[in-house]
Scaffold this motif. Structure first.
Motif, PDB file in Angstrom:
ATOM      1  N   TRP A  89      32.010  52.219  37.995  1.00 56.57           N
ATOM      2  CA  TRP A  89      33.147  51.994  38.885  1.00 56.57           C
ATOM      3  C   TRP A  89      33.483  53.174  39.785  1.00 56.57           C
ATOM      4  O   TRP A  89      34.495  53.146  40.500  1.00 56.57           O
ATOM      5  CB  TRP A  89      34.380  51.621  38.077  1.00 56.57           C
TER       6      TRP A  89
ATOM      7  N   ASN B 166      32.765  49.466  47.157  1.00 54.40           N
ATOM      8  CA  ASN B 166      34.020  48.943  47.700  1.00 54.40           C
ATOM      9  C   ASN B 166      35.095  48.745  46.643  1.00 54.40           C
ATOM     10  O   ASN B 166      36.280  48.686  46.970  1.00 54.40           O
ATOM     11  CB  ASN B 166      33.761  47.601  48.399  1.00 54.40           C
ATOM     12  N   HIS B 167      34.695  48.611  45.387  1.00 53.54           N
ATOM     13  CA  HIS B 167      35.639  48.262  44.326  1.00 53.54           C
ATOM     14  C   HIS B 167      35.854  49.404  43.327  1.00 53.54           C
ATOM     15  O   HIS B 167      36.085  49.179  42.141  1.00 53.54           O
ATOM     16  CB  HIS B 167      35.160  47.003  43.604  1.00 53.54           C
TER      17      HIS B 167
ATOM     18  N   LYS C 125      39.301  37.282  44.556  1.00 46.57           N
ATOM     19  CA  LYS C 125      37.875  37.578  44.656  1.00 46.57           C
ATOM     20  C   LYS C 125      37.409  37.373  46.082  1.00 46.57           C
ATOM     21  O   LYS C 125      37.622  36.312  46.673  1.00 46.57           O
ATOM     22  CB  LYS C 125      37.078  36.682  43.710  1.00 46.57           C
ATOM     23  N   HIS C 126      36.777  38.412  46.632  1.00 48.29           N
ATOM     24  CA  HIS C 126      36.268  38.345  47.994  1.00 48.29           C
ATOM     25  C   HIS C 126      34.818  37.848  47.979  1.00 48.29           C
ATOM     26  O   HIS C 126      33.957  38.439  47.329  1.00 48.29           O
ATOM     27  CB  HIS C 126      36.352  39.716  48.672  1.00 48.29           C
TER      28      HIS C 126
ATOM     29  N   LYS D 121      33.266  44.343  38.645  1.00 49.69           N
ATOM     30  CA  LYS D 121      33.886  45.465  39.346  1.00 49.69           C
ATOM     31  C   LYS D 121      35.216  45.087  40.006  1.00 49.69           C
ATOM     32  O   LYS D 121      36.219  45.786  39.860  1.00 49.69           O
ATOM     33  CB  LYS D 121      32.922  46.026  40.401  1.00 49.69           C
ATOM     34  N   GLU D 122      35.209  43.991  40.757  1.00 44.63           N
ATOM     35  CA  GLU D 122      36.407  43.621  41.502  1.00 44.63           C
ATOM     36  C   GLU D 122      37.528  43.185  40.570  1.00 44.63           C
ATOM     37  O   GLU D 122      38.694  43.527  40.764  1.00 44.63           O
ATOM     38  CB  GLU D 122      36.089  42.510  42.500  1.00 44.63           C
TER      39      GLU D 122
ATOM     40  N   GLU E 202      38.856  46.322  38.724  1.00 41.56           N
ATOM     41  CA  GLU E 202      39.610  47.147  39.668  1.00 41.56           C
ATOM     42  C   GLU E 202      41.009  46.580  39.889  1.00 41.56           C
ATOM     43  O   GLU E 202      41.993  47.333  39.975  1.00 41.56           O
ATOM     44  CB  GLU E 202      38.882  47.234  41.004  1.00 41.56           C
ATOM     45  N   SER E 203      41.111  45.258  39.970  1.00 41.12           N
ATOM     46  CA  SER E 203      42.421  44.655  40.195  1.00 41.12           C
ATOM     47  C   SER E 203      43.353  44.898  39.018  1.00 41.12           C
ATOM     48  O   SER E 203      44.554  45.120  39.203  1.00 41.12           O
ATOM     49  CB  SER E 203      42.270  43.151  40.456  1.00 41.12           C
TER      50      SER E 203
END
Length: 473
Positions: free
Chosen positions: A92, A108-109, A414-415, A453-454, A457-458
């Motif tokens: 991360w 990015n995350h 989620k992107h 990861k995303e 991270e959130s």
């Protein structure tokens, strides 16, 4: 990070590399740039001398958002003896290794999106943390606690005093479930005695990721849940599963003795029994490369840590002369694990005793909040056993409330692609009471921050911002 049940996977590694030229200063500090880590923010590496022949290595990243005001997170990878660069460059951190280990790419995350971060190689002898002799190697939690306290004192007064007033969180993975409770309890007890040696800063929270707090024998009980009653219930035949089920009561009895006595001999015996009774069949599949102790659905490609094929190889990258020169080292053998430290913790008994009492102290006697995050597909620190441990085996003032609460789904944005709106996605389940929050992560193994990861991270972002309740909104 991985517990003595998996020591055979680690293999022997050289004891001590050749450190850079020794200096009289208590610390060193080197600015780094994108040529070594494409972080997208200011970054520094350095060392802090914590005792005779002991110098701890760190990698510090400023927040990409608001360094002056954002919180600071200190991360420790487990092992014992694991390098925190494993998390920084494969999980991360702001830059991650390419699959061919030739360079890094922007993540990015990364948690540095909203926090200042320091990755710490500890205890002395782990990763790039120097020792000048075998006697200087740290092989236990007691000396590790002293060195960690010393590091914090020097880091926030001599290296980066401008961050001493930022909110401070301590995070880690796997065997850090021992490191963090012991180290933090040591510091808080020093404070309670008004010791001038105590780190004076306020620890806002601890964050435990797939972290082994209880004994390994207690964790082993989850092997039956996952391998015989879970989605992979066809791994073993009914006869073998019945033999595991019959062994669980004795494993739980011995784990209770270990937990109640903190006796290293009893704990080692309990670990040996549970390993034979509950782990043996799965271990044989791991030895064949068919199964992975850190993820239910993966084989083991990159031994000893069974990282995914695209994770990159830290040993290759950090033994390049140019990379070492940038860090201030020359002809140093870097390894993400140090088996000699593992052996020292085993021989001293600290590898087998739990950290339940220390967790109770933190939850009852301090204002430090606790976040527990666990991958649903982790085997080594498996979710079924972890849930039982936090429901039943860590007594604290809000235990009854926590135990009776139900797990509910949590969500994150989620992107998917660069030009579409984020999709509200289920990340796992959570439950909480004042002081303790437990979060499960779907489709994630032992390295949950890497696998999702995303999503992770959130969770971290909401946690450090005091908004963890928004997970379920």
């Amino acid at each position: 990070m991985w517990g003595s049940n998996w020591v055979a996977l680690l293999g022997a590694v050289p004891l001590i590399g050749s450190p850079f030229v020794q200096v009289e200063a208590a610390h060193t500090l080197r600015p780094q740039n994108a040529s070594i880590c494409d972080a997208g923010t200011k970054q520094y590496t350095g060392t802090v001398d914590v005792g005779v022949g002991k110098s701890l290595f760190f990698w510090f990243y400023e927040s990409r958002n608001d360094p002056k005001n954002d919180p600071l997170i200190l991360w420790m990878t487990g092992g014992p003896g694991g390098s925190s660069l494993l998390a920084a460059f494969t999980e991360w951190g702001p830059c991650l290794l390419t699959a061919d280990s030739s360079s890094t790419y922007y993540n990015n995350h990364s948690w540095v999106n909203n926090a200042n971060v320091v990755f710490l190689d500890q205890p002395a002898g782990a990763g790039f943390s120097n020792t000048t002799s075998e006697a200087a190697l740290v092989g236990g939690l007691a000396p590790g606690s002293v060195d960690f306290n010393t590091f914090l004192n020097l880091f926030f007064t001599e290296v980066f005093p401008q961050y001493a007033s930022n909110d401070f969180h301590i995070a880690g993975e796997s065997y850090a479930g021992h490191y963090i409770p012991y180290y933090v309890t040591y510091i808080e007890k020093l404070k309670a005695k008004n010791s001038s040696a105590a780190f004076p800063g306020i620890i806002e929270s601890i964050m435990l990721f797939d972290a082994a707090v209880d004994s390994f024998s207690a964790l082993d009980t989850g092997f039956y849940d996952m391998l015989c009653e879970g989605p992979e219930g066809d791994i073993f035949n009914q006869t073998y599963c019945d033999s595991m089920a019959n062994a669980v009561p004795e494993v739980e009895r011995q784990a209770a003795v270990c937990r109640d006595t903190y006796n290293a001999t009893y704990c080692l015996e309990a670990q040996g029994y549970s390993g034979d009774a509950l782990e043996k069949g799965f271990n044989e599949l791991v030895d064949l490369g068919i199964r992975n102790p850190y993820h239910l659905y993966r084989g083991c490609i990159q031994e000893p840590l069974c990282l995914p094929a695209d994770a990159g190889n830290l040993t290759v990258y950090f033994n390049k002369p140019g990379i070492q020169a940038a860090l201030g080292y020359s002809d140093y053998f870097y390894s993400p694990t140090n088996n000699t430290i593992v052996v020292g913790f085993i021989e001293g008994g600290d590898d087998t005793i739990p950290a339940n009492r220390e967790m109770t102290y933190i939850l009852n006697q301090t204002a430090i909040d606790v976040l527990v995050v666990n991958g649903a597909l982790d085997i080594a620190v498996n979710l079924p056993a972890q849930k039982r441990i936090y429901d039943e085996h860590i007594p604290w003032k809000n235990q009854a409330k926590f135990r009776t609460h139900s797990y509910v789904d949590w969500f994150y944005d989620k992107h998917i692609g660069n030009f579409t709106a984020p999709v509200r996605t289920k990340g796992g389940q959570t439950k909480n009471t004042e002081g303790l929050v437990f979060v499960t992560v779907d489709d994630a193994g032992h390295m949950a921050p890497a696998d999702q990861k995303e999503a992770v991270e959130s969770v971290v972002k909401l946690w450090i911002q005091g908004k963890i309740g928004e997970l379920t909104v």
